[in-house]
Design an enzyme around this catalytic site. Sequence first.
Site, PDB file in Angstrom:
ATOM      1  N   GLU A  74      17.393  32.274  -0.501  1.00 15.18           N
ATOM      2  CA  GLU A  74      17.489  33.616  -1.075  1.00 15.18           C
ATOM      3  C   GLU A  74      18.506  34.428  -0.273  1.00 15.18           C
ATOM      4  OE1 GLU A  74      15.911  34.048  -3.805  1.00 15.18           O
ATOM      5  OE2 GLU A  74      14.621  32.272  -3.659  1.00 15.18           O
ATOM      6  N   GLY A 114      11.397  21.165   1.224  1.00  9.81           N
ATOM      7  CA  GLY A 114      10.509  21.582   0.152  1.00  9.81           C
ATOM      8  C   GLY A 114      10.770  20.788  -1.112  1.00  9.81           C
ATOM      9  N   GLU A 156      10.147  15.816   0.684  1.00  9.03           N
ATOM     10  CA  GLU A 156       9.156  15.393  -0.303  1.00  9.03           C
ATOM     11  C   GLU A 156       9.792  14.484  -1.360  1.00  9.03           C
ATOM     12  OE1 GLU A 156       6.869  18.667  -1.870  1.00  9.03           O
ATOM     13  OE2 GLU A 156       6.888  19.709   0.037  1.00  9.03           O
ATOM     14  N   MET A 222      -0.238  17.524   4.042  1.00 16.42           N
ATOM     15  CA  MET A 222      -0.313  18.278   2.780  1.00 16.42           C
ATOM     16  C   MET A 222      -1.472  17.731   1.946  1.00 16.42           C
ATOM     17  SD  MET A 222       3.675  19.098   1.866  1.00 16.42           S
ATOM     18  CE  MET A 222       4.378  17.459   2.100  1.00 16.42           C
ATOM     19  N   ASP A 225      -3.297  19.016  -3.858  1.00 16.34           N
ATOM     20  CA  ASP A 225      -2.583  18.465  -5.027  1.00 16.34           C
ATOM     21  C   ASP A 225      -2.933  17.000  -5.247  1.00 16.34           C
ATOM     22  OD1 ASP A 225      -1.361  20.866  -5.555  1.00 16.34           O
ATOM     23  OD2 ASP A 225       0.526  20.365  -4.566  1.00 16.34           O
ATOM     24  N   TRP A 380      -1.581  26.446   2.781  1.00 18.22           N
ATOM     25  CA  TRP A 380      -0.544  26.713   1.782  1.00 18.22           C
ATOM     26  C   TRP A 380      -1.205  27.567   0.704  1.00 18.22           C
ATOM     27  CZ3 TRP A 380       4.579  25.811   1.616  1.00 18.22           C
ATOM     28  CH2 TRP A 380       5.223  26.166   0.416  1.00 18.22           C
TER      29      TRP A 380
END
Length: 423
Positions: A74, A114, A156, A222, A225, A380
């Site tokens: 960004e 990411g 990832e 992680m 998910d 997260w």
Amino acid sequence: MKSFIINCLLLIAVFIYPIHSQQFIVGCYFTNWSQYRPSHGYFIPSYIDSTLCTHIYYAFANINIKNRSPSPFEINDIQSIIINNSIQYMGMYEQFNLLKIKNQHIKTLLSLGGASVNSTKFRYIFQSNKIRQEFIQNTIKYLRKYKFDGLDIDWEYPETEKDRRIFSLLIRDYRLAFQNESFLTNRTRLLLTAAVAAYRPKIEASYNIKEITPFLDYINLMAYDYHDRHFLGNWNTHIGFNSPLYPRSTEIDNQRFLNQQATVKTWIDGGCPPSKLVLGLGIYGRTFQLQQKNNPNIKPYAPSKGPGLPGSYTNSSGFLSYYEICDLIKKHEWHTEYDKEQEVPFAYKDDQWIGYDNEKSIEKKCYFIAKQRLSGAMIWSLDLDDFNGSFCEQGKYPLLTKIKKTLEKLQKPIKNNTKNFIK
């Protein structure tokens, strides 16, 4: 010759002098796209309660292939808004690192990669020794310039045997470069962590655990998910919990690996010390559309038409923040149940179903962390908790606060690690 000797000494130091945590880690990820959410979903670094975290991760930095350096995603990551020669709005990196004023013990890390950074970029930058070394040196300059305390690698995911070797090399070379820079400049060494896969087949395909573990300060699992497309590819046809602690008795074959207990066991069996592992906790839920309204079959692996409806603030199909889930339960009277076998709650109404975490399941997972002697927990992400205390009627940051308080309660005494440990 001198350089060779220094590298040998640094390599020895990695194995002889690992970091030992004197308290449980509470790692907190911040997402730089949460600034674009409407109304109550809007989130920027100044909203972070730095007293609740020991490490905070800025997600994400991009890989700039042309400059062979990390780069912002960004424009306001690094650029301040200046009006009439006065800074009206600091860049996000600067806001983020100002949190160290309130909590001088907190560590800030920049997370590289990411899900939106594909493997092609990682391969190009890190497979060649020359380009890898150049990128690493530029990373050090980037981290020092923007006052981060370390780097988090979030590829990832490595997919091939070649990727697996590249990952081992980049982890080793980053750690040696960080130690060398610290030695030469007399500055505190930059931390090195990695966010890694949780599903056993993916772990085995992506990492040589014994090779990477000595070079990483911490490993962020992680562990969520478990039933989206990154795992079995079947979240469009069957419902399943986002982050179950234990397996179901009815699960078979690879389904037995879709839980946090199996994730931790895979990493430890692969040669990773428990003290390096940080268990990831999802502060959100995964949603599904049932085959029909008021379907009596609401247990995991029941048929699904696909992802559930998007939330008012996160606006992503199949995904709801914890505060959006609270809103549905309290204002729209969704039914809630708790699955004691897998130690997670779920909610449903009409043809919509959510598997998520609440204070009860989060506390159970903290006890698991302590029992397994893991390094701590990671969330997260910060912007998905009820950070304003507007929805859940549990105060600000209810889930993160529960993590912090529970782990503090379970912390082993530093002087005597054999006493007062939980049963």
